[in-house]
Enzyme design. Structure first.
Site, PDB file in Angstrom:
ATOM      1  N   GLY A   1       0.787  -1.228   0.000  1.00  7.29           N
ATOM      2  CA  GLY A   1       0.000   0.000   0.000  1.00  7.29           C
ATOM      3  C   GLY A   1       0.814   1.270   0.000  1.00  7.29           C
ATOM      4  O   GLY A   1       0.270   2.366   0.007  1.00  7.29           O
ATOM      5  N   HIS A   2       2.128   1.166  -0.043  1.00  9.54           N
ATOM      6  CA  HIS A   2       2.998   2.360   0.016  1.00  9.54           C
ATOM      7  C   HIS A   2       3.955   2.328  -1.166  1.00  9.54           C
ATOM      8  O   HIS A   2       5.113   1.962  -1.000  1.00  9.54           O
ATOM      9  CB  HIS A   2       3.783   2.377   1.327  1.00  9.54           C
ATOM     10  N   PHE A   3       3.600   2.563  -2.276  1.00  8.61           N
ATOM     11  CA  PHE A   3       2.329   3.006  -2.831  1.00  8.61           C
ATOM     12  C   PHE A   3       1.819   1.915  -3.767  1.00  8.61           C
ATOM     13  O   PHE A   3       2.599   1.115  -4.251  1.00  8.61           O
ATOM     14  CB  PHE A   3       2.506   4.340  -3.533  1.00  8.61           C
TER      15      PHE A   3
ATOM     16  N   VAL B   1       7.516   1.848  -2.423  1.00  4.50           N
ATOM     17  CA  VAL B   1       8.673   2.552  -1.877  1.00  4.50           C
ATOM     18  C   VAL B   1       8.721   2.270  -0.376  1.00  4.50           C
ATOM     19  O   VAL B   1       7.690   2.215   0.286  1.00  4.50           O
ATOM     20  CB  VAL B   1       8.554   4.073  -2.129  1.00  4.50           C
TER      21      VAL B   1
END
Length: 147
Positions: free
Chosen positions: A45-47, A52
């Site tokens: 989820g990041h991203f 990252v």
């Protein structure tokens, strides 16, 4: 205290350990490394379409290698490290480049001071090309525990 003993004294479980090894350590500095596992949940989820490593994990890696490992070396032996832990008291970190899943980073830390149980260090994190990803000042204190 040997590098292997320092690694055994780290107060983190496998899911929150960001130290693969130490390359060098003395009373004033430490150099170590860690490779971010591409399967870590944070990358989902990041991203979503551009995974990252979160800055908080880069800061934690800098703190574990650059502050905690050095603090253990400066203050502990195998017997006393069982009753000690470390707490981050302040950090000021500037981020310059991203770290991607599967990337190996190197942390280099220099002691600014150690007094009254507080350790302050200038720390930088580099990518595999030796480029500075982030750097700053991190401080922490030694805590006595019942464990």
């Amino acid at each position: 205290m040997t590098i292997e003993e320092i690694l055994q004294c780290l107060p983190y479980g496998p899911d929150f350990l960001f130290v693969d090894g130490l390359d060098y350590i003395d009373q004033n500095s430490v150099r170590g490394h860690y490779t971010f596992n591409a399967e870590m949940d944070c990358y989902k989820g990041h991203f979503k379409k551009y995974p990252v490593t979160p800055g908080v994990l880069l800061t934690e890696t800098m703190a574990q290698i650059g502050l905690v490992c050095l603090g253990i070396y400066i203050t502990a032996d195998m017997e006393s490290c069982r009753g000690r832990s470390f707490a981050l008291t302040s950090s000021e970190v500037a981020f310059r480049l991203p770290v991607f899943p599967g990337e190996k980073v190197t942390v280099i830390s220099e002691k600014v001071y150690f007094r009254f149980g507080k350790l302050k260090c200038k720390v930088k994190l580099q990518n595999k090309e030796g480029k500075e990803v982030c750097s700053g000042t991190i401080s922490g204190m030694i805590l006595k525990t019942d464990a």
